[in-house]
Design a protein around this motif. Structure first.
Motif, mmCIF file in Angstrom:
data_model
loop_
_atom_site.group_PDB
_atom_site.id
_atom_site.type_symbol
_atom_site.label_atom_id
_atom_site.label_comp_id
_atom_site.label_asym_id
_atom_site.label_seq_id
_atom_site.Cartn_x
_atom_site.Cartn_y
_atom_site.Cartn_z
ATOM 1 N N GLU A 226 -12.176 22.433 3.556
ATOM 2 C CA GLU A 226 -11.093 22.397 4.532
ATOM 3 C C GLU A 226 -10.555 23.774 4.896
ATOM 4 N N SER A 227 -10.045 23.833 6.092
ATOM 5 C CA SER A 227 -9.310 24.988 6.593
ATOM 6 C C SER A 227 -7.841 24.588 6.594
ATOM 7 N N LEU A 228 -6.984 25.392 5.981
ATOM 8 C CA LEU A 228 -5.576 25.018 5.912
ATOM 9 C C LEU A 228 -4.945 24.930 7.297
ATOM 10 N N LYS A 229 -5.381 25.765 8.206
ATOM 11 C CA LYS A 229 -4.843 25.704 9.571
ATOM 12 C C LYS A 229 -5.143 24.349 10.202
ATOM 13 N N GLN A 230 -6.400 23.902 10.079
ATOM 14 C CA GLN A 230 -6.761 22.590 10.629
ATOM 15 C C GLN A 230 -6.067 21.468 9.882
ATOM 16 N N ARG A 231 -5.869 21.624 8.575
ATOM 17 C CA ARG A 231 -5.193 20.596 7.779
ATOM 18 C C ARG A 231 -3.787 20.347 8.306
ATOM 19 N N TYR A 232 -3.059 21.426 8.600
ATOM 20 C CA TYR A 232 -1.684 21.266 9.055
ATOM 21 C C TYR A 232 -1.617 20.793 10.506
ATOM 22 N N GLY B 55 0.817 -1.207 0.000
ATOM 23 C CA GLY B 55 0.000 0.000 0.000
ATOM 24 C C GLY B 55 0.850 1.254 0.000
ATOM 25 N N VAL B 56 0.435 2.221 -0.783
ATOM 26 C CA VAL B 56 1.138 3.493 -0.889
ATOM 27 C C VAL B 56 1.109 4.243 0.438
ATOM 28 N N ASP B 57 0.081 3.983 1.253
ATOM 29 C CA ASP B 57 -0.055 4.699 2.526
ATOM 30 C C ASP B 57 1.062 4.359 3.511
ATOM 31 N N GLN B 58 1.874 3.346 3.226
ATOM 32 C CA GLN B 58 3.034 3.074 4.062
ATOM 33 C C GLN B 58 4.178 4.036 3.772
ATOM 34 N N ILE B 59 4.108 4.712 2.613
ATOM 35 C CA ILE B 59 5.176 5.615 2.190
ATOM 36 C C ILE B 59 4.748 7.076 2.308
ATOM 37 N N VAL B 60 3.553 7.401 1.808
ATOM 38 C CA VAL B 60 3.033 8.778 1.833
ATOM 39 C C VAL B 60 1.593 8.753 2.344
ATOM 40 N N PRO B 61 1.117 9.838 2.962
ATOM 41 C CA PRO B 61 -0.288 9.870 3.404
ATOM 42 C C PRO B 61 -1.230 9.957 2.210
ATOM 43 N N VAL B 62 -2.275 9.149 2.219
ATOM 44 C CA VAL B 62 -3.225 9.084 1.101
ATOM 45 C C VAL B 62 -4.514 9.794 1.497
ATOM 46 N N ASP B 63 -5.044 10.608 0.578
ATOM 47 C CA ASP B 63 -6.287 11.333 0.820
ATOM 48 C C ASP B 63 -7.497 10.599 0.263
ATOM 49 N N VAL B 64 -7.358 9.960 -0.899
ATOM 50 C CA VAL B 64 -8.483 9.262 -1.541
ATOM 51 C C VAL B 64 -7.997 7.918 -2.054
ATOM 52 N N SER C 131 -3.582 12.677 11.448
ATOM 53 C CA SER C 131 -4.801 11.987 11.893
ATOM 54 C C SER C 131 -5.975 12.126 10.930
ATOM 55 N N ARG C 132 -5.729 12.564 9.709
ATOM 56 C CA ARG C 132 -6.819 12.722 8.746
ATOM 57 C C ARG C 132 -7.359 11.369 8.320
ATOM 58 N N GLN C 133 -8.668 11.313 8.128
ATOM 59 C CA GLN C 133 -9.305 10.105 7.617
ATOM 60 C C GLN C 133 -9.375 10.180 6.100
ATOM 61 N N PRO C 134 -8.901 9.168 5.392
ATOM 62 C CA PRO C 134 -8.970 9.200 3.929
ATOM 63 C C PRO C 134 -10.394 8.912 3.434
ATOM 64 N N ILE C 135 -10.633 9.240 2.176
ATOM 65 C CA ILE C 135 -11.911 8.984 1.522
ATOM 66 C C ILE C 135 -11.755 7.721 0.685
ATOM 67 N N VAL C 136 -12.748 6.838 0.736
ATOM 68 C CA VAL C 136 -12.746 5.637 -0.082
ATOM 69 C C VAL C 136 -13.884 5.764 -1.081
ATOM 70 N N VAL C 137 -13.559 5.746 -2.365
ATOM 71 C CA VAL C 137 -14.586 5.835 -3.395
ATOM 72 C C VAL C 137 -15.443 4.584 -3.324
ATOM 73 N N GLY C 138 -16.756 4.759 -3.213
ATOM 74 C CA GLY C 138 -17.671 3.633 -3.092
ATOM 75 C C GLY C 138 -17.855 3.168 -1.662
ATOM 76 N N GLY C 139 -17.260 3.879 -0.700
ATOM 77 C CA GLY C 139 -17.369 3.485 0.705
ATOM 78 C C GLY C 139 -16.373 2.404 1.047
ATOM 79 N N GLY C 140 -16.400 1.960 2.276
ATOM 80 C CA GLY C 140 -15.490 0.894 2.692
ATOM 81 C C GLY C 140 -14.494 1.376 3.711
ATOM 82 N N ASP C 141 -13.699 0.442 4.205
ATOM 83 C CA ASP C 141 -12.714 0.709 5.236
ATOM 84 C C ASP C 141 -11.319 0.666 4.626
ATOM 85 N N PRO C 142 -10.585 1.795 4.631
ATOM 86 C CA PRO C 142 -9.257 1.792 4.014
ATOM 87 C C PRO C 142 -8.226 0.997 4.793
#
Length: 195
Positions: free
Chosen positions: A164-170, A129-138, A175-186
């Motif tokens: 989004e608010s950039l202040k909250q993003r940083y 999984g790419v999420d082991q190397i970089v944070p994934v958003d979708v 701890s951001r939750q990614p989006i899964v197209v079609g739903g599901g648990d990433p």
């Protein structure tokens, strides 16, 4: 001449916008501009890259969504789309390109191989999984995923950018939750599926 020059790892701070809360009308305009001007750094590694290319053709045409398909380099890109099987040997190159992208930056993991290793998940050389190397958003699942699925992932990312608010993003970078197209648990792995 023999002196080592040390450069701080990670990304440079963006500036005032990540330290203070921006007024709502200005935040709307800034987010609207970022939402409709996503420059893509394509990291096509396997067959999913063909589906990515199909998404940029006339039939699907993601340019109409404000997505510019090919940035000249990582320093001009806002969005990295990782399409295909990431091997352990290629992972440092992916991380290096991600680190060169300016903030705010986003990552779409496109296809089962980039999401969790796909059919090659038990190989010794495949990154799980790419999420082991970089944070994934979708995450866009599928083997190979359809161009329509990538379009849906881009639209969901744009909806996230608009809110989004950039202040909250940083502040909540890790701890951001990614989006899964079609739903599901990433976080679910295919090896955990009962057969």
């Amino acid at each position: 001449m023999g002196r080592d020059i040390r450069v701080r790892r990670g990304n440079a701070d963006v500036g005032l916008i990540d330290k203070a809360e921006v007024p709502q009308p200005l935040k709307f305009v800034l987010n609207w501009g970022r939402k409709y001007s996503l420059w893509v750094m394509n990291f096509g590694l396997a067959c999913c890259a063909i589906e990515f290319i199909a998404t940029s053709t006339a039939r699907h045409d993601f340019i109409r969504l404000g997505v510019i398909p090919f940035a000249h380099g990582p320093r001009q890109a806002d969005l990295m789309i990782v399409a295909g099987t990431l091997t352990d040997k290629m992972a440092p190159a992916l991380k290096r390109l991600y680190d060169q992208m300016p903030e705010p930056k986003y990552v779409i993991s496109f296809g089962s191989c980039s999401n969790c290793g796909g059919p090659f998940w038990d190989s010794y050389s495949v990154t799980k999984g790419v999420d082991q190397i970089v944070p994934v958003d979708v995450y866009v699942p599928g083997c190979p995923p359809r161009p329509e699925a990538l379009l849906e992932g881009i639209i969901k990312l744009q909806e996230m950018i608009q809110q989004e608010s950039l202040k909250q993003r940083y502040e909540q970078r890790e701890s951001r939750q990614p989006i899964v197209v079609g739903g599901g648990d990433p976080t679910r792995h295919p090896a955990d599926d009962p057969l």
